[in-house]
Write a protein that holds these residues in place. Sequence first.
Motif, mmCIF file in Angstrom:
data_model
loop_
_atom_site.group_PDB
_atom_site.id
_atom_site.type_symbol
_atom_site.label_atom_id
_atom_site.label_comp_id
_atom_site.label_asym_id
_atom_site.label_seq_id
_atom_site.Cartn_x
_atom_site.Cartn_y
_atom_site.Cartn_z
ATOM 1 N N GLU A 52 0.845 -1.318 0.014
ATOM 2 C CA GLU A 52 -0.054 0.033 0.258
ATOM 3 C C GLU A 52 1.001 1.312 0.062
ATOM 4 O O GLU A 52 0.696 2.348 -0.693
ATOM 5 C CB GLU A 52 -0.806 -0.171 1.391
ATOM 6 C CG GLU A 52 -1.833 0.929 1.214
ATOM 7 C CD GLU A 52 -2.729 0.949 2.674
ATOM 8 O OE1 GLU A 52 -2.568 0.163 3.550
ATOM 9 O OE2 GLU A 52 -3.506 1.940 2.899
ATOM 10 N N GLY A 56 1.075 3.773 -3.092
ATOM 11 C CA GLY A 56 0.318 5.213 -2.493
ATOM 12 C C GLY A 56 1.534 6.227 -3.133
ATOM 13 O O GLY A 56 1.077 7.324 -3.800
ATOM 14 N N ARG A 60 0.153 8.942 -5.728
ATOM 15 C CA ARG A 60 0.145 10.525 -5.431
ATOM 16 C C ARG A 60 1.056 11.112 -6.143
ATOM 17 O O ARG A 60 0.941 12.394 -6.286
ATOM 18 C CB ARG A 60 0.081 10.493 -3.990
ATOM 19 C CG ARG A 60 -1.119 10.270 -3.166
ATOM 20 C CD ARG A 60 -0.757 10.431 -1.597
ATOM 21 N NE ARG A 60 0.200 9.888 -1.024
ATOM 22 C CZ ARG A 60 0.135 8.535 -0.329
ATOM 23 N NH1 ARG A 60 -0.958 8.048 -0.574
ATOM 24 N NH2 ARG A 60 1.168 8.286 0.111
ATOM 25 N N GLN A 85 -9.379 -3.581 -0.841
ATOM 26 C CA GLN A 85 -10.188 -2.605 -0.280
ATOM 27 C C GLN A 85 -9.352 -1.310 0.177
ATOM 28 O O GLN A 85 -9.645 -0.118 -0.100
ATOM 29 C CB GLN A 85 -10.734 -3.247 0.952
ATOM 30 C CG GLN A 85 -11.973 -2.299 1.565
ATOM 31 C CD GLN A 85 -11.391 -1.617 2.824
ATOM 32 O OE1 GLN A 85 -10.398 -2.008 3.402
ATOM 33 N NE2 GLN A 85 -11.883 -0.408 2.806
ATOM 34 N N ARG A 86 -7.929 -1.856 0.475
ATOM 35 C CA ARG A 86 -7.079 -0.680 0.894
ATOM 36 C C ARG A 86 -6.630 0.068 -0.495
ATOM 37 O O ARG A 86 -6.524 1.449 -0.627
ATOM 38 C CB ARG A 86 -5.839 -1.202 1.558
ATOM 39 C CG ARG A 86 -6.058 -1.616 3.048
ATOM 40 C CD ARG A 86 -4.876 -2.298 3.241
ATOM 41 N NE ARG A 86 -4.878 -2.564 5.039
ATOM 42 C CZ ARG A 86 -4.118 -2.561 5.779
ATOM 43 N NH1 ARG A 86 -2.634 -2.756 5.175
ATOM 44 N NH2 ARG A 86 -4.243 -2.937 7.166
ATOM 45 N N SER A 88 -8.290 0.133 -3.312
ATOM 46 C CA SER A 88 -9.304 0.876 -4.001
ATOM 47 C C SER A 88 -9.392 2.381 -3.367
ATOM 48 O O SER A 88 -10.040 3.305 -4.279
ATOM 49 C CB SER A 88 -10.670 0.077 -3.711
ATOM 50 O OG SER A 88 -11.152 0.282 -2.662
ATOM 51 N N GLN A 89 -9.032 2.514 -2.160
ATOM 52 C CA GLN A 89 -8.869 4.011 -1.840
ATOM 53 C C GLN A 89 -8.007 4.839 -2.559
ATOM 54 O O GLN A 89 -8.413 6.303 -2.286
ATOM 55 C CB GLN A 89 -8.422 3.945 -0.377
ATOM 56 C CG GLN A 89 -9.248 3.049 0.745
ATOM 57 C CD GLN A 89 -10.806 3.193 0.931
ATOM 58 O OE1 GLN A 89 -11.310 4.540 1.112
ATOM 59 N NE2 GLN A 89 -11.575 2.254 0.711
ATOM 60 N N LEU A 90 -7.194 4.426 -3.228
ATOM 61 C CA LEU A 90 -6.298 5.240 -3.956
ATOM 62 C C LEU A 90 -6.899 5.952 -5.210
ATOM 63 O O LEU A 90 -6.361 6.857 -5.813
ATOM 64 C CB LEU A 90 -4.998 4.386 -4.360
ATOM 65 C CG LEU A 90 -4.196 4.007 -3.354
ATOM 66 C CD1 LEU A 90 -3.094 3.049 -3.694
ATOM 67 C CD2 LEU A 90 -3.296 5.165 -2.570
ATOM 68 N N GLY A 91 -8.151 5.514 -5.585
ATOM 69 C CA GLY A 91 -9.032 5.965 -6.761
ATOM 70 C C GLY A 91 -8.276 5.865 -8.134
ATOM 71 O O GLY A 91 -8.615 6.524 -8.894
ATOM 72 N N GLY A 114 -14.001 -3.220 -3.845
ATOM 73 C CA GLY A 114 -13.666 -2.278 -5.190
ATOM 74 C C GLY A 114 -12.928 -2.677 -6.073
ATOM 75 O O GLY A 114 -12.286 -1.992 -6.769
#
Length: 327
Positions: A52, A56, A60, A85-86, A88-91, A114
């Motif tokens: 992650e 990330g 980013r 799930q983790r 998928s938070q990155l979009g 996700g």
Amino acid sequence: MAERLIDTFGRAHTDLRISVTDRCNFRCAYCMPEEGMEWLDRGGILTYEEIERIAGILVREAGVTSIRLTGGEPTVRARLPLLVQRLSQLGVELSMTTNGATLPLIAADLRDAGLDRINISIDTLHRDRFYELTKRNELERVLDGITAAVHAGFDPVKLNVVPMRGINDDEILDFLQFGQDRGVTVRFIEFMPLDAQGQWSNERVVTAREILDTAASRFSFEPLTRGSSPAERFRFTDGSGEFGVIASVTEPFCEACDRMRLTADGQLRNCLFALGHTDLRSLLRSGASDDEILEAIRSEVKKKWAGHAINQVHFIRPTKSMSQLGG
Ligand code: SAM
Ligand code: SF4
């Protein structure tokens, strides 16, 4: 805005392939040996937190827009939906390549967590041949996995098929029919020299041209715009869906390649056929800052060569197999 990862040939790298494990419940001959494969020890594999963190940073700070989970077989890693799930938070667009055998159990969980897209690898529709190719009696489960993926709402579900001369090249038309009947998109991938057993030869490769000629003997189709995808895409003219062909050997798409690969033990590799790598795991575990990790990634991408040169005399076959590199 994030400064993108550009190599010396001007290619921007926006696609990250993450191998979450080198282990697999199958033994496909074109990918890994039946016996004697030495697995990474568990402590050597990146944790979900480490994966992650790298993802990330890349999303980013470096403009990565798509991430694909692969392996080995990603679904043999425990609690995979948690990683999905983790991430998928990155979009980003999040996808996975799997052999499909575990999907009857977890397709819905992956979708709920996700996961956006799914590719399922299947090289034969015959039970005996399936056993010969994978050393597992799991054809029914993979077929159930395809159904589970469709029911979970993945759309389109894509099937990866590697035709090999004298092995399964008589199934091209059956796969196209199967794709139409099940409402899934078949993608034929040319056989690449990454099999751990060294069985690859140019003669075994069923070329994209041959695949299209065979397809045309029964189906009517027309090309779709290709975009940045390595797959040449075609739509059946009767509206019954589409299929694709990936000519990785005969028409390499290296000049448009936007991919990087992270192996299960944290090596960043700038090409499937790369002979070197950058060890991100050591950096992570020695307390490196995000900036230091990003710098190491940028320098690995800068080293990327123009192309893999499979058909040229100076081609050097990588010592790692596809299962260790992630497809
Ligand atoms: N276990 C998962 C699966 O089979 O889908 C993911 C990993 S697998 C290495 C990823 C993809 O690589 C699969 O679609 C597989 O068919 C493909 N593959 C493996 N060996 C290959 C080879 N020598 N040439 C072309 N594709 C290959
Ligand atoms: Fe495993 Fe996928 Fe390789 Fe087959 S292709 S041995 S399922 S990693």
